[in-house]
Design a protein around this motif. Structure first.
Motif, PDB file in Angstrom:
ATOM      1  N   VAL A 181     -19.565   1.535   4.447  1.00 47.03           N
ATOM      2  CA  VAL A 181     -20.811   2.079   3.895  1.00 47.03           C
ATOM      3  C   VAL A 181     -22.007   1.566   4.674  1.00 47.03           C
ATOM      4  O   VAL A 181     -21.919   0.569   5.396  1.00 47.03           O
ATOM      5  N   ARG A 182     -23.108   2.233   4.497  1.00 47.22           N
ATOM      6  CA  ARG A 182     -24.302   1.924   5.272  1.00 47.22           C
ATOM      7  C   ARG A 182     -24.758   0.488   5.135  1.00 47.22           C
ATOM      8  O   ARG A 182     -25.182  -0.137   6.102  1.00 47.22           O
ATOM      9  N   GLN A 183     -24.661  -0.037   3.919  1.00 43.03           N
ATOM     10  CA  GLN A 183     -25.224  -1.371   3.706  1.00 43.03           C
ATOM     11  C   GLN A 183     -24.453  -2.444   4.449  1.00 43.03           C
ATOM     12  O   GLN A 183     -24.970  -3.534   4.671  1.00 43.03           O
ATOM     13  N   ASN A 184     -23.192  -2.116   4.852  1.00 39.51           N
ATOM     14  CA  ASN A 184     -22.426  -3.076   5.648  1.00 39.51           C
ATOM     15  C   ASN A 184     -22.563  -2.821   7.144  1.00 39.51           C
ATOM     16  O   ASN A 184     -22.016  -3.557   7.939  1.00 39.51           O
ATOM     17  N   GLY A 185     -23.260  -1.771   7.525  1.00 38.33           N
ATOM     18  CA  GLY A 185     -23.333  -1.389   8.926  1.00 38.33           C
ATOM     19  C   GLY A 185     -24.348  -2.220   9.666  1.00 38.33           C
ATOM     20  O   GLY A 185     -25.401  -2.580   9.127  1.00 38.33           O
ATOM     21  N   LEU A 186     -24.038  -2.492  10.911  1.00 35.80           N
ATOM     22  CA  LEU A 186     -25.002  -3.182  11.759  1.00 35.80           C
ATOM     23  C   LEU A 186     -26.151  -2.220  12.030  1.00 35.80           C
ATOM     24  O   LEU A 186     -27.318  -2.581  11.991  1.00 35.80           O
ATOM     25  N   TRP A 187     -25.798  -0.970  12.317  1.00 33.89           N
ATOM     26  CA  TRP A 187     -26.796   0.073  12.434  1.00 33.89           C
ATOM     27  C   TRP A 187     -26.693   0.931  11.186  1.00 33.89           C
ATOM     28  O   TRP A 187     -25.851   0.715  10.337  1.00 33.89           O
ATOM     29  N   PHE A 188     -27.546   1.926  11.082  1.00 27.65           N
ATOM     30  CA  PHE A 188     -27.532   2.755   9.873  1.00 27.65           C
ATOM     31  C   PHE A 188     -26.426   3.783   9.979  1.00 27.65           C
ATOM     32  O   PHE A 188     -26.656   4.946  10.176  1.00 27.65           O
ATOM     33  N   GLU A 189     -25.215   3.318   9.877  1.00 20.98           N
ATOM     34  CA  GLU A 189     -24.074   4.208  10.040  1.00 20.98           C
ATOM     35  C   GLU A 189     -23.189   4.182   8.807  1.00 20.98           C
ATOM     36  O   GLU A 189     -23.033   3.166   8.163  1.00 20.98           O
ATOM     37  N   ASP A 190     -22.600   5.353   8.506  1.00 24.47           N
ATOM     38  CA  ASP A 190     -21.518   5.368   7.543  1.00 24.47           C
ATOM     39  C   ASP A 190     -20.427   6.273   8.104  1.00 24.47           C
ATOM     40  O   ASP A 190     -20.527   6.718   9.235  1.00 24.47           O
ATOM     41  N   GLU A 191     -19.383   6.545   7.304  1.00 18.82           N
ATOM     42  CA  GLU A 191     -18.276   7.330   7.831  1.00 18.82           C
ATOM     43  C   GLU A 191     -17.800   8.317   6.773  1.00 18.82           C
ATOM     44  O   GLU A 191     -18.109   8.159   5.596  1.00 18.82           O
ATOM     45  N   PRO A 192     -17.057   9.328   7.195  1.00 18.94           N
ATOM     46  CA  PRO A 192     -16.508  10.266   6.216  1.00 18.94           C
ATOM     47  C   PRO A 192     -15.586   9.538   5.241  1.00 18.94           C
ATOM     48  O   PRO A 192     -15.064   8.471   5.552  1.00 18.94           O
ATOM     49  N   THR A 193     -15.385  10.133   4.073  1.00 19.13           N
ATOM     50  CA  THR A 193     -14.575   9.509   3.037  1.00 19.13           C
ATOM     51  C   THR A 193     -13.190   9.139   3.562  1.00 19.13           C
ATOM     52  O   THR A 193     -12.529   9.939   4.220  1.00 19.13           O
ATOM     53  N   VAL A 194     -12.773   7.927   3.277  1.00 20.32           N
ATOM     54  CA  VAL A 194     -11.428   7.480   3.653  1.00 20.32           C
ATOM     55  C   VAL A 194     -10.459   7.951   2.568  1.00 20.32           C
ATOM     56  O   VAL A 194     -10.750   7.825   1.377  1.00 20.32           O
ATOM     57  N   ALA A 195      -9.306   8.499   2.981  1.00 24.31           N
ATOM     58  CA  ALA A 195      -8.325   8.980   2.011  1.00 24.31           C
ATOM     59  C   ALA A 195      -7.827   7.832   1.150  1.00 24.31           C
ATOM     60  O   ALA A 195      -7.843   6.671   1.563  1.00 24.31           O
ATOM     61  N   ASN A 196      -7.356   8.177  -0.059  1.00 20.58           N
ATOM     62  CA  ASN A 196      -6.882   7.157  -0.988  1.00 20.58           C
ATOM     63  C   ASN A 196      -5.649   6.422  -0.483  1.00 20.58           C
ATOM     64  O   ASN A 196      -5.376   5.304  -0.898  1.00 20.58           O
ATOM     65  N   TYR A 197      -4.871   7.093   0.360  1.00 21.82           N
ATOM     66  CA  TYR A 197      -3.621   6.500   0.823  1.00 21.82           C
ATOM     67  C   TYR A 197      -3.602   6.482   2.340  1.00 21.82           C
ATOM     68  O   TYR A 197      -4.186   7.333   2.988  1.00 21.82           O
ATOM     69  N   SER A 198      -2.889   5.505   2.905  1.00 24.83           N
ATOM     70  CA  SER A 198      -2.724   5.480   4.355  1.00 24.83           C
ATOM     71  C   SER A 198      -1.468   6.270   4.711  1.00 24.83           C
ATOM     72  O   SER A 198      -0.602   6.506   3.865  1.00 24.83           O
ATOM     73  N   VAL A 199      -1.375   6.665   5.973  1.00 25.45           N
ATOM     74  CA  VAL A 199      -0.220   7.428   6.433  1.00 25.45           C
ATOM     75  C   VAL A 199       1.058   6.615   6.230  1.00 25.45           C
ATOM     76  O   VAL A 199       2.070   7.131   5.733  1.00 25.45           O
ATOM     77  N   ALA A 200       1.010   5.319   6.578  1.00 26.10           N
ATOM     78  CA  ALA A 200       2.196   4.459   6.451  1.00 26.10           C
ATOM     79  C   ALA A 200       2.667   4.379   5.006  1.00 26.10           C
ATOM     80  O   ALA A 200       3.869   4.417   4.723  1.00 26.10           O
ATOM     81  N   GLN A 201       1.717   4.312   4.112  1.00 27.81           N
ATOM     82  CA  GLN A 201       2.009   4.234   2.683  1.00 27.81           C
ATOM     83  C   GLN A 201       2.768   5.493   2.222  1.00 27.81           C
ATOM     84  O   GLN A 201       3.757   5.410   1.491  1.00 27.81           O
ATOM     85  N   VAL A 202       2.279   6.657   2.650  1.00 28.71           N
ATOM     86  CA  VAL A 202       2.915   7.918   2.276  1.00 28.71           C
ATOM     87  C   VAL A 202       4.321   7.993   2.866  1.00 28.71           C
ATOM     88  O   VAL A 202       5.287   8.357   2.179  1.00 28.71           O
ATOM     89  N   GLN A 203       4.463   7.606   4.138  1.00 30.59           N
ATOM     90  CA  GLN A 203       5.776   7.655   4.784  1.00 30.59           C
ATOM     91  C   GLN A 203       6.767   6.743   4.065  1.00 30.59           C
ATOM     92  O   GLN A 203       7.919   7.113   3.834  1.00 30.59           O
ATOM     93  N   GLU A 204       6.305   5.567   3.684  1.00 32.34           N
ATOM     94  CA  GLU A 204       7.164   4.603   3.010  1.00 32.34           C
ATOM     95  C   GLU A 204       7.630   5.135   1.651  1.00 32.34           C
ATOM     96  O   GLU A 204       8.824   5.122   1.320  1.00 32.34           O
ATOM     97  N   ALA A 205       6.660   5.667   0.882  1.00 35.87           N
ATOM     98  CA  ALA A 205       6.988   6.199  -0.444  1.00 35.87           C
ATOM     99  C   ALA A 205       7.947   7.383  -0.325  1.00 35.87           C
ATOM    100  O   ALA A 205       8.843   7.558  -1.151  1.00 35.87           O
ATOM    101  N   PHE A 206       7.758   8.191   0.715  1.00 41.44           N
ATOM    102  CA  PHE A 206       8.620   9.361   0.912  1.00 41.44           C
ATOM    103  C   PHE A 206      10.059   8.937   1.191  1.00 41.44           C
ATOM    104  O   PHE A 206      11.013   9.531   0.690  1.00 41.44           O
ATOM    105  N   LYS A 207      10.197   7.874   1.986  1.00 40.39           N
ATOM    106  CA  LYS A 207      11.536   7.376   2.315  1.00 40.39           C
ATOM    107  C   LYS A 207      12.268   6.876   1.076  1.00 40.39           C
ATOM    108  O   LYS A 207      13.475   7.047   0.926  1.00 40.39           O
TER     109      LYS A 207
END
Lengths: 327, 112
Positions: A181-207
């Motif tokens: 989020v912006r308040q943690n940025g060194l510059w005034f930057e933020d990023e698009p929403t991060v998905a709730n799950y990581s790819v590795a997490q989904v792959q693991e659960a699928f297995k």
């Protein structure tokens, strides 16, 4: 100046002289019709572009009644089409109240015109609100999916039904990825929403759950359903996953081809903007009716003209409904 | 304004009923998707043909009854309807053929 006045009180209403109106229509009404023809061509251009894209991806296009399945108050219930049918009905009813207003105008019943205009405005607002709700559900998504390195969307299936990521991914996230989020940025930057799950997490659960399978974008031409891979194929395919996708935006969506969402946003958005302008114009005319402007003028042709525009918006929706939701 | 004093209220409600029935039929078919109609057809499925024809019927009622084209002078109506129908048909013809060509050319290159 005379162009702005539909019928003059001194009977010189014939555009600029003469006694007969061309085609028996006033200048304003005729120009409203010609505007509608040109606007119809604009919408046709958009819908034709949608058609081209759909034909181009005919073997992998998302199935509409798997995308639009929500109904207010029914959480988790699979209710395809009901909501959009309701929206369509609301718009048709608003067209009816509009035409009743025009009809009352012909009989010079000021109060009736005002009430019917009011009803039209209310139904119009309900329609735009419904569209906003539809967008909210579409953007939020319902199941979640993953995107592969070659930009295909993989959805998850259990016992023949699509299953949401939240229903089978139960392990803790390992990569410690958090939203920047912006308040943690060194510059005034933020990023698009991060998905709730990581790819590795989904792959693991699928297995871990052997009853899960993967559904790819490709359609089976025999059944017109999406192809479901076998368990072995699914496991191999899932190794190519690079991004977890939840919901829809202009770059990626969980339903399939990104351009499907692009056209949905653009065409329903453009139509929604027409409805919005129609509401504003209707409100202006409503106040004119209440103030007695048309009573003094001796006719309600302005109501007829905004009525034409309003019906046109309904007419366009009939086509949008068919080509986005039914066909 | 030539129809200044006649009331069309009855016609309006009849058209409302027609449009509601058509929409209900469309939605019912869209939900049930009978296999005989959904999986067979010429060009596209029979179901799609039904949807497109019903849509044109709805468009006819909206334009003729609500937008009151039926009360306009014949050639005014034709100036509007023929122009739009001709241009839209031409556009669709060209663009949809192009889309089909793109599919024929590009689809074999996609590895699923």
């Amino acid at each position: 100046m005379e162009a702005n006045i539909a019928v003059n009180s001194d009977n010189k209403e014939t555009w600029s002289g003469g006694t007969a109106k061309p085609f028996g229509a006033s200048y304003g009404k005729m120009m409203m019709w010609f505007f509608i023809v040109s606007d119809a061509l604009t919408f046709s251009g958009f819908l034709a572009a949608y058609g081209l894209t759909r034909f181009k991806f005919i073997d992998s296009w998302p199935i509409a009644d798997e995308v639009f399945t929500h109904f207010p108050g029914l959480h988790g219930v699979h209710a395809p089409m009901y909501y959009v049918a309701l929206m369509t009905f609301i718009l048709i009813v608003s067209s009816v109240t509009m035409v009743l207003a025009v009809d009352a105008g012909h009989k010079m019943q000021q109060k009736k015109v005002a009430w019917y205009m009011f009803a039209t405005i209310i139904f119009g607002i309900i329609f735009v609100g419904s569209q906003a709700w539809e967008w909210k559900n579409f953007i939020g998504g319902s199941y979640g999916a993953v995107k592969t390195t070659d930009n295909q969307i993989l959805q998850f299936v259990k016992d023949g039904h699509q299953i949401a990521l939240a229903d089978f991914v139960h392990t803790e996230r390992q990569d410690e990825r958090v939203q920047h989020v912006r308040q943690n940025g060194l510059w005034f930057e933020d990023e698009p929403t991060v998905a709730n799950y990581s790819v590795a997490q989904v792959q693991e659960a699928f297995k871990q759950d052997p009853s899960l399978q993967i559904r790819i974008q490709k359609l089976n031409p025999e059944t017109k359903q999406k192809v479901v891979l076998s368990r072995e194929e699914s496991l191999v395919k899932l190794l190519t996953a690079k991004q977890v996708v939840e919901g829809a935006n202009l770059h990626v969506n969980e339903y399939g081809n990104p351009i499907f969402a692009d056209f949905f946003f653009f065409i329903t958005g453009f139509h929604g903007f027409h409805v919005f302008s129609g509401i504003i114009i209707n409100i202006i005319i409503f106040f004119n009716v209440v103030l007695g402007t048309y009573e003094k003028r001796g006719h309600y042709e302005m109501v007829e003209k905004v009525g034409l525009y309003w019906h046109f918006v309904d007419l366009v929706w009939v086509f949008v409904f068919t080509f986005f939701y039914l066909v | 304004m030539s129809h200044a004093h006649e009331s069309n209220t009855k016609r309006i409600y009849v058209v409302l009923a027609i449009l509601t029935i058509i929409t209900t039929v469309e939605v019912a078919l869209g939900i049930v998707k009978p296999a005989a109609l959904h999986l067979h057809g010429v060009g596209t499925s029979w179901l799609n043909w039904i949807f497109i024809i019903l849509t044109l019927v709805k468009a006819y009622y909206i334009a003729w009854a609500f937008m009151h084209l039926e009360g306009e002078k014949t050639w005014f109506r034709r100036a509007i309807v023929w122009t739009a129908v001709f241009l839209i048909s031409y556009l669709l013809f060209i663009i949809l053929f192009e889309g089909d060509y793109l599919n024929n050319t590009l689809a074999p290159l996609v590895k699923w």
